[in-house]
Design a protein around this motif. Structure first.
Motif, PDB file in Angstrom:
ATOM      1  N   VAL A  51      45.077  34.107  52.486  1.00  0.00           N
ATOM      2  CA  VAL A  51      44.979  34.353  51.049  1.00  0.00           C
ATOM      3  C   VAL A  51      44.909  33.036  50.297  1.00  0.00           C
ATOM      4  O   VAL A  51      45.576  32.060  50.660  1.00  0.00           O
ATOM      5  N   ASN A  52      44.090  33.000  49.234  1.00  0.00           N
ATOM      6  CA  ASN A  52      44.094  31.845  48.333  1.00  0.00           C
ATOM      7  C   ASN A  52      44.089  32.342  46.890  1.00  0.00           C
ATOM      8  O   ASN A  52      43.928  33.535  46.631  1.00  0.00           O
ATOM      9  N   ASP A  53      44.268  31.422  45.970  1.00  0.00           N
ATOM     10  CA  ASP A  53      44.296  31.793  44.540  1.00  0.00           C
ATOM     11  C   ASP A  53      43.106  31.227  43.789  1.00  0.00           C
ATOM     12  O   ASP A  53      43.209  30.846  42.630  1.00  0.00           O
ATOM     13  N   ALA A  54      41.941  31.185  44.481  1.00  0.00           N
ATOM     14  CA  ALA A  54      40.745  30.590  43.877  1.00  0.00           C
ATOM     15  C   ALA A  54      40.047  31.508  42.883  1.00  0.00           C
ATOM     16  O   ALA A  54      39.052  31.118  42.284  1.00  0.00           O
ATOM     17  N   ASP A  55      40.555  32.723  42.702  1.00  0.00           N
ATOM     18  CA  ASP A  55      40.002  33.634  41.692  1.00  0.00           C
ATOM     19  C   ASP A  55      38.507  33.871  41.917  1.00  0.00           C
ATOM     20  O   ASP A  55      37.684  33.678  41.018  1.00  0.00           O
ATOM     21  N   THR A  56      38.147  34.298  43.118  1.00  0.00           N
ATOM     22  CA  THR A  56      36.742  34.536  43.445  1.00  0.00           C
ATOM     23  C   THR A  56      36.196  35.725  42.658  1.00  0.00           C
ATOM     24  O   THR A  56      36.941  36.556  42.152  1.00  0.00           O
ATOM     25  N   VAL A  57      34.864  35.787  42.583  1.00  0.00           N
ATOM     26  CA  VAL A  57      34.211  36.793  41.746  1.00  0.00           C
ATOM     27  C   VAL A  57      33.144  37.540  42.542  1.00  0.00           C
ATOM     28  O   VAL A  57      32.851  37.208  43.689  1.00  0.00           O
ATOM     29  N   SER A  58      32.568  38.540  41.918  1.00  0.00           N
ATOM     30  CA  SER A  58      31.535  39.353  42.555  1.00  0.00           C
ATOM     31  C   SER A  58      30.375  38.498  43.050  1.00  0.00           C
ATOM     32  O   SER A  58      29.902  37.606  42.356  1.00  0.00           O
ATOM     33  N   GLY A  59      29.919  38.791  44.266  1.00  0.00           N
ATOM     34  CA  GLY A  59      28.823  38.055  44.870  1.00  0.00           C
ATOM     35  C   GLY A  59      29.275  37.014  45.867  1.00  0.00           C
ATOM     36  O   GLY A  59      28.466  36.465  46.612  1.00  0.00           O
TER      37      GLY A  59
END
Length: 200
Positions: A136-144
């Protein structure tokens, strides 16, 4: 209680920060998928594993006939993808808890996005009997960004592949991003090479 993953295959474009660096051995997948009786143009990412094969998330249904599906049930597939400009110098290694990372992905063929964070001290299994695990990371990934690479910030080594986000959030309110770590990818490649019989 196990965290339920939310897929990051994009069905609509979001305005997010563009990547500041050109990353080798990464690409985009675009195709039509059917969801709830409707057909959408979907986008996701992939990582070139070697000159002949790439990896992406299993839930990315754009890849219709993958050559190998993760034998332990993890969200990953290998598929044939020729890369004449494959970067053989790209380093892979295991992630280190607490280290800074960069998660990268492609929004269609339009632009790449880059999100920064750190590897959290958390190990996720979406099945209590599963042999594999996610980090787990907290990079705040987004759609795509599903199927896209996760790099260590200090040496640009590849440490895993993004597969989704958790419904849980960090103390700062950021959704936790889930990724398949290198050691799982490496073990599954060995399984694929051994006539699809895993020896762990």
């Amino acid at each position: 209680m196990f965290k339920r993953l939310i897929a990051l295959v994009v069905l609509s474009l979001a305005m997010v920060g563009c990547a500041t660096q050109d990353y080798s051995n990464m690409g985009s997948l675009t195709g039509k998928v059917k969801q709830n009786g409707k057909v959408y143009e979907a986008n996701a990412s992939f990582i070139q594993w070697n000159e002949d094969y790439a990896i992406t998330a299993k839930h990315v249904t754009i890849v219709k006939n993958p050559d190998f599906i993760c034998s332990s049930g993890c969200d990953m597939v290998f598929f044939k993808h020729k890369a004449d400009n494959f970067n053989k110098q790209q380093k892979w290694r295991n992630a280190v808890f607490g280290e800074a990372i960069k998660a990268v992905g492609n929004i269609g063929n339009i632009f790449s996005v880059e999100r920064h964070g750190k590897v959290l001290k958390d190990v996720v299994k979406d099945n209590p009997k599963a042999e594999y695990f996610y980090l787990v990371n907290d990079a705040d990934t987004v759609s795509g960004m599903s199927g896209g690479p996760v790099y260590a910030a200090n040496d640009n080594a590849l440490i895993g592949m993004t597969i989704g986000v958790s419904q849980e959030a960090t103390a700062a309110g950021v959704k936790e991003s889930i990724f398949v770590p290198y050691e799982v990818i490496r073990a599954e490649w060995a399984c694929f090479q051994d006539n699809q019989r895993c020896k762990r």
